[in-house]
Design an enzyme around this catalytic site. Structure first.
Site, mmCIF file in Angstrom:
data_model
loop_
_atom_site.group_PDB
_atom_site.id
_atom_site.type_symbol
_atom_site.label_atom_id
_atom_site.label_comp_id
_atom_site.label_asym_id
_atom_site.label_seq_id
_atom_site.Cartn_x
_atom_site.Cartn_y
_atom_site.Cartn_z
ATOM 1 N N ASP A 1 1.064 -1.256 0.109
ATOM 2 C CA ASP A 1 -0.187 -0.268 0.290
ATOM 3 C C ASP A 1 1.199 1.154 0.312
ATOM 4 O O ASP A 1 0.435 2.304 0.151
ATOM 5 C CB ASP A 1 -0.763 -0.343 1.256
ATOM 6 C CG ASP A 1 -0.306 -0.020 2.730
ATOM 7 O OD1 ASP A 1 1.164 -0.056 2.115
ATOM 8 O OD2 ASP A 1 -0.801 -0.271 3.644
ATOM 9 N N CYS B 1 5.128 -0.180 2.529
ATOM 10 C CA CYS B 1 5.818 -1.422 2.545
ATOM 11 C C CYS B 1 7.339 -1.552 3.667
ATOM 12 O O CYS B 1 7.768 -2.158 4.269
ATOM 13 C CB CYS B 1 5.667 -2.162 1.407
ATOM 14 S SG CYS B 1 6.881 -1.097 0.361
ATOM 15 N N HIS C 1 9.064 -3.311 -4.256
ATOM 16 C CA HIS C 1 8.125 -3.864 -3.381
ATOM 17 C C HIS C 1 9.355 -4.504 -1.800
ATOM 18 O O HIS C 1 10.425 -4.594 -2.655
ATOM 19 C CB HIS C 1 7.004 -5.084 -3.303
ATOM 20 C CG HIS C 1 6.204 -5.088 -2.445
ATOM 21 N ND1 HIS C 1 5.559 -4.201 -1.291
ATOM 22 C CD2 HIS C 1 5.819 -6.267 -1.344
ATOM 23 C CE1 HIS C 1 4.480 -4.773 -0.658
ATOM 24 N NE2 HIS C 1 5.509 -6.655 -0.999
#
Length: 279
Positions: free
Chosen positions: A21, A24, A129
């Site tokens: 979101d 991370c 990410h």
């Protein structure tokens, strides 16, 4: 994923995925420090506060307006980068290792001070990410929080001991219950066997009594002829032997009712009596 499998087989590490979101990086660090990724807002706030307090050091690494940068990074959906990693490493006094599709870290961020604390391990995926990398056998939650008496893993060990004790107690209770059930079944079986034996013994006694009763009924009928014959003989012999004695009654009062079997009889007529003169 081959990366996760190789990391687990070679290092014993496990990649723990966090929510994607925009937070991370802070979620992964929160999982390493607090043991819960939902503390990411606190981690972000502490990180940006630390950068502000050390603005003279971090200002040289920021290409845009410092205040604008800080305000932008305070938003919950804004990604973190290597500047936040430096601040977090110094803030929690733990090095940060970044793994990207390899079993060895591609980047290690050190703080200002040397430490023996376990590093914060992050995995980097697709260039956008971060996930948390944990060692299941060496818990690190709590390291870097400034708690001198904290021993990471103590709470987990306590939970494990409690779980083991409860499991043992449950096992003992189950074993006792099984023994009680087995004993109850054995007692019930014994009672059934005793009742069956008693029933069969009673039935056998009834059969023997019935047979004996039938035998007793048949014995008089089969032996009646010899017995009656013997009795008749004894009676006849008794009558034969006692008949001479019964011809003349011994008592005088019995004689008047008896008739003597003599060759003569007495008559009341005087003329029929012989005269003495004739002799």
């Amino acid at each position: 994923m081959r990366f996760a499998r190789a990391l687990k087989e070679k290092k014993g590490f496990v990649i723990k995925a966090v929510q994607e979101d925009g937070a991370c990086l802070f979620r992964a660090v929160s999982d390493q420090v607090f043991g819960d990724e939902e503390m990411h807002a606190t981690v972000r706030q502490n990180c940006m506060d630390y950068i502000v307090k050390n603005a003279d050091f971090f200002r040289s690494y920021i290409t845009e307006d410092f205040d604008h940068y800080v305000n932008r990074k305070r938003r919950q959906n804004c990604h973190g980068n290597h500047i936040e990693m430096i601040a977090l490493s110094e803030l929690y006094n733990r090095p940060i290792e970044v793994y990207e599709y390899s079993i060895e870290p591609i980047n290690i961020v050190h703080g200002m001070y040397k430490t023996d604390n376990e590093p914060i391990r992050l995995s980097y995926h697709c260039g956008v990410h971060y996930n948390s990398i944990i060692d299941p056998w060496r818990p690190t939650a709590g390291h870097g929080l400034g708690l001198p008496d904290l021993q990471p893993g103590r709470a987990q060990e306590s939970l494990i001991r409690t779980a083991l004790r409860q499991s043992e107690e449950s096992h003992i209770e189950r074993a006792m219950l099984d023994d009680k059930i087995a004993a109850t079944d054995w007692e019930a079986t014994q009672d059934q066997l005793i009742q069956q034996v008693a029933r069969e013994s009673y039935l056998q006694w009834l059969c023997d009594s019935n047979q004996q009763h039938k035998d007793n009924k048949m014995m008089p009928s089969s032996s009646s002829s010899p017995t009656s014959a013997t009795t008749h003989e004894r009676t006849a012999n008794s009558n034969h032997g006692s008949s001479p004695r019964n011809l003349l009654p011994l008592r005088l009062d019995e004689r008047k009712d008896c008739e003597f079997a003599l060759p003569f009889n007495y008559e009341c007529d005087p003329s029929s009596k012989p005269s003495m003169s004739s002799y």
